[in-house]
Design an enzyme around this catalytic site. Structure first.
Site, short mmCIF file in Angstrom:
data_model
loop_
_atom_site.label_atom_id
_atom_site.label_comp_id
_atom_site.label_asym_id
_atom_site.label_seq_id
_atom_site.Cartn_x
_atom_site.Cartn_y
_atom_site.Cartn_z
N ARG A 71 0.84 -1.19 0.00
CA ARG A 71 0.00 0.00 0.00
C ARG A 71 0.88 1.24 0.00
O ARG A 71 2.01 1.21 0.48
CB ARG A 71 -0.90 0.02 1.24
CG ARG A 71 -2.06 -0.96 1.18
CD ARG A 71 -2.96 -0.86 2.40
NE ARG A 71 -2.28 -1.29 3.60
CZ ARG A 71 -1.76 -0.50 4.52
NH1 ARG A 71 -1.86 0.82 4.40
NH2 ARG A 71 -1.15 -0.99 5.56
N TYR A 199 -1.20 -3.68 -7.13
CA TYR A 199 -0.95 -4.40 -5.89
C TYR A 199 -2.16 -4.43 -4.96
O TYR A 199 -2.77 -3.39 -4.69
CB TYR A 199 0.25 -3.79 -5.12
CG TYR A 199 0.31 -4.40 -3.75
CD1 TYR A 199 0.85 -5.67 -3.56
CD2 TYR A 199 -0.28 -3.78 -2.65
CE1 TYR A 199 0.80 -6.29 -2.33
CE2 TYR A 199 -0.34 -4.39 -1.42
CZ TYR A 199 0.20 -5.65 -1.27
OH TYR A 199 0.13 -6.26 -0.04
N LYS A 208 -9.54 -2.57 1.62
CA LYS A 208 -9.29 -1.42 2.46
C LYS A 208 -10.06 -0.19 1.98
O LYS A 208 -10.56 0.60 2.78
CB LYS A 208 -7.78 -1.13 2.56
CG LYS A 208 -7.00 -2.27 3.25
CD LYS A 208 -7.57 -2.58 4.57
CE LYS A 208 -7.00 -3.67 5.42
NZ LYS A 208 -5.73 -4.21 5.39
N HIS A 228 -10.69 -2.42 11.40
CA HIS A 228 -9.55 -3.24 10.95
C HIS A 228 -9.31 -4.33 12.01
O HIS A 228 -8.33 -4.30 12.74
CB HIS A 228 -8.32 -2.34 10.80
CG HIS A 228 -7.18 -2.98 10.07
ND1 HIS A 228 -5.89 -2.50 10.16
CD2 HIS A 228 -7.11 -4.04 9.23
CE1 HIS A 228 -5.09 -3.24 9.40
NE2 HIS A 228 -5.80 -4.18 8.84
N SER A 250 -1.40 -3.39 10.37
CA SER A 250 -0.97 -4.32 9.33
C SER A 250 0.28 -5.07 9.77
O SER A 250 1.20 -4.47 10.34
CB SER A 250 -0.68 -3.55 8.05
OG SER A 250 -1.85 -2.86 7.66
N CYS A 252 0.73 -7.18 12.14
CA CYS A 252 0.94 -7.27 13.59
C CYS A 252 0.18 -8.45 14.19
O CYS A 252 -0.07 -8.49 15.40
CB CYS A 252 0.56 -5.96 14.27
SG CYS A 252 1.71 -4.63 13.86
N ASP A 279 -9.24 -9.82 9.09
CA ASP A 279 -8.74 -8.47 8.77
C ASP A 279 -9.76 -7.35 9.00
O ASP A 279 -9.38 -6.27 9.41
CB ASP A 279 -8.27 -8.42 7.31
CG ASP A 279 -7.33 -7.26 7.01
OD1 ASP A 279 -6.37 -7.07 7.76
OD2 ASP A 279 -7.57 -6.53 6.03
N ARG A 373 2.17 -12.10 -0.49
CA ARG A 373 0.86 -12.45 0.06
C ARG A 373 0.27 -13.69 -0.60
O ARG A 373 0.63 -14.04 -1.72
CB ARG A 373 -0.11 -11.29 -0.17
CG ARG A 373 0.30 -9.96 0.48
CD ARG A 373 -0.44 -9.72 1.76
NE ARG A 373 0.12 -8.63 2.55
CZ ARG A 373 -0.41 -8.23 3.70
NH1 ARG A 373 -1.51 -8.80 4.18
NH2 ARG A 373 0.14 -7.26 4.39
P1 GTP Z 1 -2.15 -7.72 7.58
O1 GTP Z 1 -2.64 -8.78 6.66
O2 GTP Z 1 -1.09 -6.85 6.98
O3 GTP Z 1 -3.28 -6.87 8.13
O4 GTP Z 1 -1.36 -8.46 8.78
P2 GTP Z 1 -1.84 -9.26 10.08
O5 GTP Z 1 -2.19 -8.31 11.17
O6 GTP Z 1 -2.88 -10.25 9.70
O7 GTP Z 1 -0.51 -10.00 10.55
P3 GTP Z 1 -0.07 -11.54 10.43
O8 GTP Z 1 -0.92 -12.43 11.29
O9 GTP Z 1 0.04 -11.90 9.01
O10 GTP Z 1 1.37 -11.49 11.09
C1 GTP Z 1 2.38 -10.64 10.61
C2 GTP Z 1 3.72 -11.01 11.17
O11 GTP Z 1 3.69 -11.02 12.59
C3 GTP Z 1 4.19 -12.39 10.74
O12 GTP Z 1 5.55 -12.31 10.41
C4 GTP Z 1 4.01 -13.24 11.97
O13 GTP Z 1 4.94 -14.28 12.01
C5 GTP Z 1 4.20 -12.24 13.11
N1 GTP Z 1 3.41 -12.63 14.30
C6 GTP Z 1 2.09 -12.91 14.33
N2 GTP Z 1 1.68 -13.26 15.58
C7 GTP Z 1 2.79 -13.16 16.37
C8 GTP Z 1 3.03 -13.38 17.76
O14 GTP Z 1 2.14 -13.72 18.55
N3 GTP Z 1 4.30 -13.17 18.21
C9 GTP Z 1 5.30 -12.77 17.37
N4 GTP Z 1 6.52 -12.59 17.88
N5 GTP Z 1 5.12 -12.57 16.04
C10 GTP Z 1 3.88 -12.76 15.55
C1 SPV Z 2 -2.90 -4.53 5.34
O1 SPV Z 2 -1.92 -3.91 4.92
O2 SPV Z 2 -3.46 -4.25 6.43
C2 SPV Z 2 -3.43 -5.66 4.56
C3 SPV Z 2 -2.92 -5.88 3.21
O3 SPV Z 2 -4.32 -6.37 5.03
S1 SPV Z 2 -3.61 -4.79 2.05
O4 SPV Z 2 -4.76 -5.45 1.44
O5 SPV Z 2 -2.60 -4.51 1.06
O6 SPV Z 2 -4.06 -3.59 2.71
MN MN Z 3 -4.85 -5.73 7.19
#
Ligand code: GTP
Ligand code: SPV
Ligand code: MN
Length: 592
Positions: A71, A199, A208, A228, A250, A252, A279, A373
């Site tokens: 983004r 993208y 989003k 979110h 994002s 996290c 999400d 992704r």
């Molecule tokens: P978006 O799709 O961008 O909104 O991301 P998201 O919030 O769904 O995050 P996602 O679950 O894909 O995790 C993102 C990163 O955080 C990855 O590299 C995970 O390995 C890491 N991660 C997720 N949960 C944990 C946790 O409990 N502890 C740690 N240390 N890392 C974590």
């Molecule tokens: C985020 O960045 O929070 C995502 C991926 O879930 S995107 O669809 O690119 O916003």
């Molecule tokens: Mn997201």
């Protein structure tokens, strides 16, 4: 032939098509036959590559342009009538100026290309929560991703009838020129225009752009919330399921938390976790006076790196069929997708995300982009909730906010009441990630994880949260919490094991919701007593001192934090709600 007679849609399309001047027009009806034709066409043009059909049936690889991998927040605009309506946290452009600029860029941009008209629904077709959209795009990749992420096709038009309540979305790939890339939302016009990107979050306009930026403003006018947030259900050994919505910025941990596998000791007792969404949550008051949430999406656009059989087996399983991978590495030995953290065996004979030959055993470069992704159908997820399609949504027991904070924020704490919970959400801060272009690892304020996604003035959004709470009977209002899985020790190691072990924290949260467990009151809210955090099975990983440190509230550090919050509120020039200012003053007083 047109798939709808809705005059508002036909009029809008006529105008857009005259502008972009396609060679051909295709209405997306949602049929598998039509999607198959498009897949074949994308394979022929090289837009997609077919992966190993035995190991990854119906899976494809796509690579974006090198300048177009995340983004672009600095090129994202809220085009409300006044700058004040967009607020100090959004980029603003005057709507007339924006339309003129974007029309100039879009004009003739489909020449020699096909226009795809995608009718889609955010939420189950026919649910009282759901909203329709039409995306006009010149990208088959967008069509195929939208067909996974949303409900597409003729039934959407049938449910909409002649209504004008639908969101207009124009996407033009143009030349993928970074300097001319714009992601513009016109909340007052239910309109999105996105140019010069291919993208994910910039072009899958249901996600989003609509489900958060436009929908947050719709919710403001119509008394609901677009957030979110992931939605998950925790089933206890008695078979009772309680639902939690959690907002993390994002990258996290939303997808990971939404699909977590309980630790062994919990599994043995009979605990299960059900994923409703990973999400986005749309939230409304139900007939019984509680808040209910649906996931408006139909698939997962998840972060690939770090996803593996141990960290998130449910997500991995969801990607094993019918999935589109974007910007991952291609293992040439078996024609499968690979990314950092999938396993400890990077392929030697591979192509990296940039399309260059790559030896994962020797190269210092990454094979997959950090923001690579997968687009996977929700129905593939082994722990998808039986309530996933429930048009009434699921009742929410708790809201959880959280972010990446190496220091300061405890593992978990509970807000004193609803308004204090809104304060906690408004004051969230987190280290930036690769999900958006720009520096990574910088702490910034990200209220409710909505900084890049709130379609109107954030101060009014906070007031809206306060008003939603005021309309609930206190005992029916979800309790509000804050978590931090990302505390680091002096050596820079994560102190909390995270992932499946996060259920231990959710367990405490749900016990608090039911008044089953005590807590320690601190200036920032209620933290667990150390003995109430269940460490059964991880005693060797998390020492008593370490847990104590993760639960500590350091008044000196929090004083600095309070100053940071005050500085942030000051940007709103007195518009930050009084209820939140009062919470900030109370925090300062308690810290003294
Ligand atoms: P978006 O799709 O961008 O909104 O991301 P998201 O919030 O769904 O995050 P996602 O679950 O894909 O995790 C993102 C990163 O955080 C990855 O590299 C995970 O390995 C890491 N991660 C997720 N949960 C944990 C946790 O409990 N502890 C740690 N240390 N890392 C974590
Ligand atoms: C985020 O960045 O929070 C995502 C991926 O879930 S995107 O669809 O690119 O916003
Ligand atoms: Mn997201």
């Amino acid at each position: 032939m047109a798939l709808t007679k809705n005059p508002t849609i036909l009029a809008w399309l006529e105008e857009q098509l005259a502008l972009v001047q396609p060679e051909k027009i295709v209405w997306i009806d949602g049929s598998e036959a039509q999607l198959n034709e498009l897949r074949a066409e994308a394979l022929a043009s090289g837009e997609l590559q077919k992966l190993n059909d035995e190991l990854l049936p119906d899976c494809y690889l796509h690579r974006t342009a090198l300048n177009d991998v995340a983004r672009v927040e600095h090129r994202t605009f809220i085009c409300a009538p006044t700058k004040e309506q967009a607020g100090p946290t959004n980029n603003w452009m005057d709507p007339q100026q924006a339309y003129a600029l974007l029309k100039g860029i879009a004009k003739g941009s489909y020449k020699g290309r096909t226009a795809y008209i995608i009718p889609y629904s955010m939420g189950p077709v026919g649910s009282p929560f759901s909203k329709a959209g039409v995306e006009l795009t010149d990208s088959i990749y967008v069509v195929l991703n939208m067909a996974i992420m949303t409900r597409v096709g003729t039934p959407v038009f049938e449910a909409l009838g002649d209504s004008d309540d639908w969101v207009r979305g124009l996407h033009c790939r143009c030349g993928i020129v970074e300097e001319d890339r714009y992601i513009c939302q016109f909340p007052q016009d239910n309109t999105i225009i996105s140019v010069n990107s291919g993208y994910g979050g910039n072009v899958l306009l249901g996600k989003k752009c609509f489900a958060l930026r436009i929908a947050s403003y719709q919710g403001y006018r119509e008394q609901w919330l677009a957030e979110h947030m992931l939605i998950l259900g925790v089933e206890n050994p008695q078979g009772e399921v309680r639902y939690i919505c959690a907002a993390f910025p994002s990258m996290c941990g939303k997808t990971n938390l939404a699909m977590l596998i309980p630790p062994e000791s919990y599994r043995k007792k009979g605990y299960k976790v059900w994923c409703v969404g990973d999400d986005i949550a749309w939230i409304r008051k139900g007939a019984d006076g509680r808040l209910y949430a649906i996931n408006p999406e139909n698939g997962f656009f998840g972060v690939a790196p770090g996803t593996n059989a141990k960290s998130n087996p449910n997500a991995l399983e969801a990607t094993r069929r019918g999935t589109i991978f974007t910007n991952v590495a291609l293992n040439l030995d078996d024609n499968t997708a690979w990314w950092e953290g999938l396993d400890k065996n990077p392929p030697a004979n591979a192509i990296d995300w940039k399309g260059n030959p790559w030896n994962g055993k020797e190269s210092a470069e990454k094979g997959a982009h950090p923001n690579s992704r997968f687009t996977a159908p929700a129905k593939n997820c082994p722990c998808i909730s039986p309530e996933f399609e429930n048009p009434q949504g699921v009742p929410i027991s708790a809201f959880v906010f959280g972010g990446r904070r190496a220091k300061l924020t405890p593992l978990v704490y509970q807000a004193r009441d609803w308004n204090h919970g809104v304060f906690v959400g408004s004051a969230m801060a987190s280290e930036t990630t690769a999900a958006a272009a720009g520096a990574v690892g910088v702490v910034r304020r990200d209220p409710m994880a909505m900084l890049p996604f709130c379609g109107y003035n954030m101060a009014e959004y906070w007031q809206h949260w306060i008003d939603i709470g005021a309309a609930l009977e206190p005992e029916k209002a979800p309790k509000v919490f804050n978590v931090n899985w990302f505390r680091k020790d002096e050596e820079g190691n994560f102190m909390w094991p995270g992932f499946g072990d996060n259920l231990r924290v959710l367990d405490w949260i749900l016990d608090r919701c039911e008044g089953k467990v005590g807590a320690v009151e601190t200036p920032i809210g209620f933290v667990p007593r150390a003995e109430d955090v269940n460490l059964e099975g991880i005693e060797s990983e998390v020492s008593a001192e370490s847990l104590k440190a993760m639960l500590e509230v350091d008044p000196a550090l929090w004083q600095t934090e309070a100053e940071g919050i005050a500085e942030f509120y000051a940007k709103f020039e007195g518009k930050a709600p009084k209820e939140l200012q009062d919470c900030l003053e109370a925090l300062k007083a308690k810290l003294r």
